[in-house]
Design a protein around this motif. Structure first.
Motif, PDB file in Angstrom:
ATOM      1  N   PHE A  76       0.747  -1.372   0.070  1.00  0.00           N
ATOM      2  CA  PHE A  76      -0.007  -0.064  -0.104  1.00  0.00           C
ATOM      3  C   PHE A  76       0.868   1.432   0.059  1.00  0.00           C
ATOM      4  O   PHE A  76       0.384   2.368  -0.527  1.00  0.00           O
ATOM      5  CB  PHE A  76      -0.818   0.085   1.185  1.00  0.00           C
ATOM      6  N   THR A  77       1.986   1.100   0.537  1.00  0.00           N
ATOM      7  CA  THR A  77       2.925   2.231   0.527  1.00  0.00           C
ATOM      8  C   THR A  77       4.119   2.374  -0.353  1.00  0.00           C
ATOM      9  O   THR A  77       4.235   3.466  -0.967  1.00  0.00           O
ATOM     10  CB  THR A  77       3.617   2.259   2.109  1.00  0.00           C
ATOM     11  N   ASN A 109       1.777  -7.176  13.058  1.00  0.00           N
ATOM     12  CA  ASN A 109      -0.134  -7.135  13.017  1.00  0.00           C
ATOM     13  C   ASN A 109      -0.462  -8.238  13.915  1.00  0.00           C
ATOM     14  O   ASN A 109       0.165  -9.093  14.506  1.00  0.00           O
ATOM     15  CB  ASN A 109      -0.327  -7.469  11.498  1.00  0.00           C
TER      16      ASN A 109
HETATM   17  C1  LIG Z   1      -2.668  -1.500   5.242  1.00  0.00           C
HETATM   18  C2  LIG Z   1      -2.132  -2.750   5.372  1.00  0.00           C
HETATM   19  O1  LIG Z   1      -2.368  -3.813   5.569  1.00  0.00           O
HETATM   20  N1  LIG Z   1      -0.648  -2.578   5.678  1.00  0.00           N
HETATM   21  C3  LIG Z   1       0.160  -3.940   5.784  1.00  0.00           C
HETATM   22  C4  LIG Z   1       0.983  -3.856   4.594  1.00  0.00           C
HETATM   23  O2  LIG Z   1       1.818  -2.713   4.652  1.00  0.00           O
HETATM   24  P1  LIG Z   1       2.062  -2.067   3.053  1.00  0.00           P
HETATM   25  O3  LIG Z   1       1.273  -2.564   2.261  1.00  0.00           O
HETATM   26  O4  LIG Z   1       2.098  -0.551   3.264  1.00  0.00           O
HETATM   27  O5  LIG Z   1       3.771  -2.577   3.041  1.00  0.00           O
HETATM   28  P2  LIG Z   1       4.621  -1.691   2.406  1.00  0.00           P
HETATM   29  O6  LIG Z   1       5.502  -0.572   3.205  1.00  0.00           O
HETATM   30  O7  LIG Z   1       4.102  -0.874   1.306  1.00  0.00           O
HETATM   31  O8  LIG Z   1       5.638  -2.544   1.755  1.00  0.00           O
HETATM   32  C5  LIG Z   1       5.540  -3.445   0.553  1.00  0.00           C
HETATM   33  C6  LIG Z   1       6.813  -4.467   0.378  1.00  0.00           C
HETATM   34  O9  LIG Z   1       7.672  -3.691   0.256  1.00  0.00           O
HETATM   35  C7  LIG Z   1       8.953  -4.471   1.199  1.00  0.00           C
HETATM   36  N2  LIG Z   1      10.050  -3.297   1.640  1.00  0.00           N
HETATM   37  C8  LIG Z   1       9.704  -2.292   2.064  1.00  0.00           C
HETATM   38  C9  LIG Z   1      10.917  -1.376   2.649  1.00  0.00           C
HETATM   39  C10 LIG Z   1      12.069  -1.708   1.978  1.00  0.00           C
HETATM   40  O10 LIG Z   1      13.009  -0.961   2.320  1.00  0.00           O
HETATM   41  N3  LIG Z   1      12.222  -2.913   1.598  1.00  0.00           N
HETATM   42  C11 LIG Z   1      11.257  -3.846   1.556  1.00  0.00           C
HETATM   43  O11 LIG Z   1      11.514  -4.886   0.667  1.00  0.00           O
HETATM   44  C12 LIG Z   1       7.870  -4.587   2.364  1.00  0.00           C
HETATM   45  O12 LIG Z   1       8.709  -5.689   3.307  1.00  0.00           O
HETATM   46  C13 LIG Z   1       6.756  -5.335   1.604  1.00  0.00           C
HETATM   47  O13 LIG Z   1       6.943  -6.616   1.291  1.00  0.00           O
HETATM   48  O14 LIG Z   1       1.974  -4.879   4.784  1.00  0.00           O
HETATM   49  C14 LIG Z   1       2.812  -4.758   6.161  1.00  0.00           C
HETATM   50  C15 LIG Z   1       3.596  -5.956   6.100  1.00  0.00           C
HETATM   51  O15 LIG Z   1       3.024  -6.991   6.089  1.00  0.00           O
HETATM   52  C16 LIG Z   1       1.871  -4.862   7.331  1.00  0.00           C
HETATM   53  O16 LIG Z   1       2.335  -4.742   8.452  1.00  0.00           O
HETATM   54  C17 LIG Z   1       0.723  -3.663   7.073  1.00  0.00           C
HETATM   55  O17 LIG Z   1      -0.041  -3.557   8.284  1.00  0.00           O
HETATM   56  C18 LIG Z   1      -0.219  -2.234   8.715  1.00  0.00           C
HETATM   57  C19 LIG Z   1       0.965  -2.004   9.882  1.00  0.00           C
HETATM   58  C20 LIG Z   1      -1.553  -1.742   9.230  1.00  0.00           C
HETATM   59  O18 LIG Z   1      -1.873  -1.072  10.127  1.00  0.00           O
HETATM   60  N4  LIG Z   1      -2.369  -2.853   8.975  1.00  0.00           N
HETATM   61  C21 LIG Z   1      -3.684  -2.797   9.368  1.00  0.00           C
HETATM   62  C22 LIG Z   1      -4.683  -2.410   8.444  1.00  0.00           C
HETATM   63  C23 LIG Z   1      -4.205  -4.433   9.747  1.00  0.00           C
HETATM   64  O19 LIG Z   1      -3.798  -5.158   8.878  1.00  0.00           O
HETATM   65  N5  LIG Z   1      -5.098  -4.560  10.863  1.00  0.00           N
HETATM   66  C24 LIG Z   1      -5.209  -5.625  11.240  1.00  0.00           C
HETATM   67  C25 LIG Z   1      -5.791  -5.954  12.519  1.00  0.00           C
HETATM   68  C26 LIG Z   1      -7.448  -5.315  12.533  1.00  0.00           C
HETATM   69  C27 LIG Z   1      -7.966  -5.477  13.744  1.00  0.00           C
HETATM   70  O20 LIG Z   1      -8.753  -6.510  13.978  1.00  0.00           O
HETATM   71  O21 LIG Z   1      -7.846  -4.618  14.777  1.00  0.00           O
HETATM   72  C28 LIG Z   1      -3.973  -6.833  11.512  1.00  0.00           C
HETATM   73  O22 LIG Z   1      -4.268  -7.975  11.278  1.00  0.00           O
HETATM   74  O23 LIG Z   1      -3.051  -6.070  12.007  1.00  0.00           O
END
Ligand SMILES: CC(=O)N[C@H]1[C@@H](OP(=O)(O)OP(=O)(O)OC[C@H]2O[C@@H](n3ccc(=O)[nH]c3=O)[C@H](O)[C@@H]2O)O[C@H](CO)[C@@H](O)[C@@H]1O[C@H](C)C(=O)N[C@@H](C)C(=O)N[C@H](CCC(=O)O)C(=O)O
Ligand SMILES: Nc1ncnc2c1ncn2[C@@H]1O[C@H](COP(=O)(O)OP(=O)(O)OP(=O)(O)O)[C@@H](O)[C@H]1O
Length: 496
Positions: free
Chosen positions: A45-46, A152
């Motif tokens: 997403f980011t 998470n």
């Molecule tokens: C919106 C969402 O689902 N985000 C999740 C998602 O983050 P993201 O898509 O932004 O990841 P990204 O930063 O774009 O990274 C993309 C890829 O690039 C990689 N990367 C990134 C940087 C770098 O230097 N090198 C690299 O290789 C990352 O490892 C990843 O594989 O993938 C991350 C890694 O798996 C998750 O930690 C993150 O959860 C965030 C923290 C979040 O807040 N999620 C919420 C919406 C969520 O999932 N909540 C539920 C619980 C809800 C509840 O019941 O309360 C949960 O299960 O936690």
């Protein structure tokens, strides 16, 4: 692991470069790559993981799995092109970790509220009967009593498989997992074979992500569908009979389902419930007879959580008497209506309620024990950049308390003013304050408290941080409250 074996499950479009015979590791984060490993580029997403392929190479990756062109030296690094890398990691992760979920009893707990409470109850009861057990969820990964941090509630598919492998290798008989609707929809549970699926309840939350309650409920149902169609395997669903979604989820699996409840007829039913400030007792009617259940946990919601745990552990084959013995001695899950032990003349609870229903349940749990003439003070915040529709409904529920402090709970990039204004719309009386800074809000709660009052700090629970902007800053409601209370009511009276 042999590279051929690992990659053989993938629908591969083309390979550039020479694949090594073996690979040592699998990673989706370039910062976590080990020499000789495979790096899978995930579009998040980011950011887009494809942009980090070169970093992964610097860290020693030998194979890159990508869906778009990556500019690396294919003389040295092999690139495997696939259509969809998210799907690729869902296939690779369980294979790399040798399908660890097949080696244990896997229990998945889903629902809006109660996942952490139920999964930790199950874990504690199992450990009490002498089983090695692991649990993973919002509080982290607890491997038979040792807690590790996780990102998470339901982790990404690779971390999930890693943790299950760790638990299996440590000799755990059971692993209980909190299963979020985000996790189910985003495929984080791919390759995890559940034996028991529990549904606690469904109420308003996360509508920013799901759009409607119907979508949200169906997402939860995926856990039940994930039990599969092989009816020769002993698998069970456990559903809340008092929740309309209980019946709908029941229909999403062909495996036997046990129901639990208070109002509706259920396989595991609580009657004659006695709720006191010291704890709860009830008569349990079950398929194997009637029992008296006692626990030190407070509130009717914990009767539901206890019933869900009993039903699941019964399905797993644990003796009811042993389950009941375990329930009698378990503490509250960290930050879930957890009483702050102090001999100050105040009662303080730290709680994780951040949905309207949980707020109502938390308040209901203590309201009957409020001393005549005293107040219930409720501090409630809501997260920035998240579900805004729930804000006024949360404040409406919080209005049941005598005095409410509206504040923030991880404001992220959102201004205090917007969050507070949207909460304030729901207030049903004028005995409240709006204080954006959470530390000031906690201090204010103690300032307005008189002896014998009850304060509930809701929303942060076990968390020891507050996310402001992109920064995770240290924060503890309990610590600030105790400091302030000590100043107000005298020193030397804090027990923890
Ligand atoms: C919106 C969402 O689902 N985000 C999740 C998602 O983050 P993201 O898509 O932004 O990841 P990204 O930063 O774009 O990274 C993309 C890829 O690039 C990689 N990367 C990134 C940087 C770098 O230097 N090198 C690299 O290789 C990352 O490892 C990843 O594989 O993938 C991350 C890694 O798996 C998750 O930690 C993150 O959860 C965030 C923290 C979040 O807040 N999620 C919420 C919406 C969520 O999932 N909540 C539920 C619980 C809800 C509840 O019941 O309360 C949960 O299960 O936690
Ligand atoms: N069965 C329940 N029904 C309604 N409210 C509950 C129930 N169990 C716990 N709660 C309330 O919800 C709050 C969160 O509980 P818990 O952490 O167990 O739920 P969760 O589903 O894990 O939530 P999250 O996904 O946000 O971590 C508790 O602090 C309590 O106030």
């Amino acid at each position: 692991m042999k590279t051929d074996y690992l990659l053989s499950s993938l629908p591969i479009k083309r390979v550039e470069g020479i694949l090594p015979e073996t690979v040592t590791d699998l990673a989706v984060d370039s910062r976590m790559v080990n020499a000789g490993g495979v790096f899978v580029c995930i579009k998040g997403f980011t950011v887009d993981g494809h942009a980090y392929a070169h970093k992964a190479v610097e860290m020693g990756a030998r194979v890159i799995v990508a869906s778009e062109f990556v500019n690396v030296d294919t003389e040295k690094i092999a690139v495997v092109y696939v259509e969809d890398t998210t799907r690729a990691i869902a296939l690779l992760a369980p294979r790399f970790y040798r399908y660890p979920s097949k080696e244990m009893t896997m229990i998945g707990v889903t629902g809006t509220n109660g996942k952490t409470s139920v999964s930790n109850m199950i874990h504690s009861i199992l450990r009490n009967v002498g089983e090695k057990s692991a649990v993973t969820g919002t509080i982290g990964f607890d491997l038979d009593g040792v807690l590790y941090d996780t990102e998470n509630t339901t982790n990404d598919v690779l971390t999930t498989q890693q943790l299950i492998r760790q638990a299996a290798d440590a000799g755990c008989d059971t692993m209980t997992m909190e299963v979020s609707s985000h996790g189910l929809l985003e495929g984080r549970l791919a390759g995890t074979e559940f034996d028991i699926a529990i549904f606690t309840n469904l109420s308003h939350d996360h509508l920013d992500f799901h759009g409607s309650m119907d979508n949200y409920g169906h997402a939860k149902g995926l856990l039940f569908a994930q039990l599969g169609q092989d009816l020769e395997q002993k698998k069970y669903g456990i559903v809340n009979a008092d929740d309309p979604w209980g019946q709908r989820l029941r229909e999403m699996t062909a495996h036997p389902v046990f129901t639990f409840g208070i109002q509706s007829k259920a396989d595991f039913q609580a009657e004659n419930i006695k709720l006191t400030v010291e704890g709860t007792s009830f008569k349990l009617s079950s398929p194997v007879g009637n029992f008296v259940v006692k626990t030190s946990l407070i509130g009717e919601f914990n009767v539901y959580n206890a019933l869900a745990s009993i039903a699941a552990l019964y399905a797993k084959g644990i003796q009811i008497e042993d389950i009941i013995d375990g329930l009698a001695i378990i503490p509250a899950a960290k930050g879930r209506m957890e009483k702050v032990e102090t001999d100050l003349p105040l009662t303080i609870y730290v709680d994780y309620a951040h949905s309207p229903d949980a707020i109502e349940k938390a308040i209901d749990a203590v309201l009957p024990y409020k001393e005549e003439g005293s107040k219930l003070i409720f501090v409630i915040g809501t997260g920035g950049n998240r579900d805004r529709i729930k804000r006024p409904i949360m404040a409406k529920k919080a209005s049941i308390a005598d005095y409410v402090i509206l504040t923030t709970d991880d404001p992220r990039d959102e201004a205090y003013e917007t969050i507070l204004a949207e909460l304030e719309v729901g207030m049903e009386h004028d005995r409240y304050a709006c204080i954006g800074d959470r530390e000031a809000a906690v201090r204010h709660a103690v300032e307005v408290a008189d002896k014998h009052d009850i304060i509930i700090f809701a929303g942060k629970g076990h968390e020891d941080f507050q996310i402001i902007g992109k920064e995770k800053l240290p924060h503890s409601d309990a610590q600030i409250a105790l400091e302030e209370a000590e100043k107000k009511f005298g020193t030397g009276s804090i027990q923890n």
